[in-house]
Design a protein around this motif. Sequence first.
Motif, PDB file in Angstrom:
ATOM      1  N   ASN A 222     -64.790 -34.212  -6.546  1.00 29.10           N
ATOM      2  CA  ASN A 222     -65.219 -33.419  -5.397  1.00 29.10           C
ATOM      3  C   ASN A 222     -66.743 -33.514  -5.263  1.00 29.10           C
ATOM      4  OD1 ASN A 222     -64.776 -29.927  -4.331  1.00 29.10           O
ATOM      5  ND2 ASN A 222     -65.195 -31.752  -3.167  1.00 29.10           N
ATOM      6  N   LYS A 223     -67.210 -33.932  -4.088  1.00 34.30           N
ATOM      7  CA  LYS A 223     -68.637 -34.030  -3.821  1.00 34.30           C
ATOM      8  C   LYS A 223     -68.956 -33.279  -2.530  1.00 34.30           C
ATOM      9  CE  LYS A 223     -69.083 -38.632  -5.933  1.00 34.30           C
ATOM     10  NZ  LYS A 223     -69.521 -40.044  -5.701  1.00 34.30           N
ATOM     11  N   TRP A 224     -70.011 -32.471  -2.556  1.00 32.16           N
ATOM     12  CA  TRP A 224     -70.415 -31.768  -1.351  1.00 32.16           C
ATOM     13  C   TRP A 224     -71.938 -31.623  -1.350  1.00 32.16           C
ATOM     14  CZ3 TRP A 224     -68.143 -29.639  -5.564  1.00 32.16           C
ATOM     15  CH2 TRP A 224     -68.770 -28.563  -6.186  1.00 32.16           C
ATOM     16  N   GLY A 225     -72.494 -31.489  -0.169  1.00 29.63           N
ATOM     17  CA  GLY A 225     -73.939 -31.368  -0.083  1.00 29.63           C
ATOM     18  C   GLY A 225     -74.401 -31.197   1.353  1.00 29.63           C
ATOM     19  N   ASN A 226     -75.687 -31.044   1.514  1.00 31.13           N
ATOM     20  CA  ASN A 226     -76.283 -30.904   2.833  1.00 31.13           C
ATOM     21  C   ASN A 226     -77.598 -31.677   2.879  1.00 31.13           C
ATOM     22  OD1 ASN A 226     -77.432 -29.156   1.005  1.00 31.13           O
ATOM     23  ND2 ASN A 226     -77.827 -27.550   2.474  1.00 31.13           N
ATOM     24  N   TYR A 227     -78.093 -31.913   4.083  1.00 34.03           N
ATOM     25  CA  TYR A 227     -79.300 -32.709   4.246  1.00 34.03           C
ATOM     26  C   TYR A 227     -79.917 -32.374   5.603  1.00 34.03           C
ATOM     27  CZ  TYR A 227     -76.148 -35.445   7.159  1.00 34.03           C
ATOM     28  OH  TYR A 227     -75.241 -35.832   8.126  1.00 34.03           O
TER      29      TYR A 227
END
Length: 324
Positions: A222-227
Amino acid sequence: NPRRFTDLPNFGEPDVFKTLQLLPGISTQENSSQLNIRGSSADQNLVTFDGFTLYNLDHFFGVFSALNPNVIKDIQVYRGGFDSRYGERVSGIVEITGKSGDKTKPRFYGGVNMISANLTAEIPVSEKLSLVAAGRRAYSDVYSSWLADAILAKQTGKGNRFPEADNAIEPEFYFSDFNAKLSWTPSDKDIVSFSVYGAKDNLNSTNTMERDNIGINTADINKWGNYGFGISWKTQHRANYFSELQLGHSGYYNDYYNNTTFSDSLDQKMPVPEPREQTATSEENKLLDYFLSFKNTVFLNTANQLEFGLATRYTTFNYYKDAE
C-alpha cells in the motif's frame, strides 16, 4: 511561532498540527494530528502551502502531520469568518507560508529522532536568488525503535492474519517528504517564487504463512501520498497598490496491491503441486487539482483597504479497482 515547535512536547516527532491543536477552538487528540476546528471533521478544512492546496496531510496513519516544521515561516489559522478567497470549505483555514531562505550565507541543519532523520539547507545562490531545500525520511524499514514498533502495532493491529497461523505478519513501513523553494527578487517591487512539495507513505505487508498444510503467499503493498507545486509573482504597482498572481497544481494518490496464492501440502516428502487458488486486488485512487488566482490589495488609508481578484480551480477524482 514556528521556531518554538521543538520546545513543545511531541510524540517522537515535531509536529505542526499537534501545535495548532493547542489553540482555542481546535480539538486535541492524543494519537492523531487531524485538526477538528470547532467540532468539524478534518476534511472540511482548507490547508494551503505557498498558495496550493494540500490533501490528506498525515504520516504514520494519522499520527504525524506530513509537514516539515524546518521549512515553515508563517502559519495563519482562520477558525471562522473567512471571506470568499477561501472557498470550498465550511470549517477552518490553515494558510502556511514557506521560508525564502538565508540570503547572506549558506546554512545546513537537521536532526535524528526515534522515528526519522531530516536535513535542511538554505543556500544564497546570488544576491537576488535563494534556495531552501529539506528532506525527511523515517528509517523504520531499516531499523525500528521501540516507539516506531509500538505506533505501527497500534495503528495496523499487530498479530496473525489467522488465529492459529504459524507466522505473524510483521509489516515494513516508512514515510518520507521533501520541500524546495526558489525565491527571486528581480527588483525592489517584485518577488517571484517557485515552491514544490511531496510526501509519501509505504506499507509492505508481504508475508508467507502456513496452516493445516496450506501455504499462503501474500504480496500486500500500500502506497499513498500527496504533492504540489506553485508559482507566485508578487508586485507593487504603486505605494498603496499590491497584486499577486499564483498558479499551481497539487494532488493525492492511494495505490493498493494484493496478490494471495494458496498451495497444498507443505510436507517436503511430498511433491508440491501447482497453486490451486489465487486472489488479486488492485486499487488506484487519485485526486488532481489545478488552480489560478489573481489577488489585488489597495490601501485606501491607515484604517481601510480594498481587496479584489479572481480565482479559478479545476479538480478531478479517479477511482479504479480490479479484483478477482
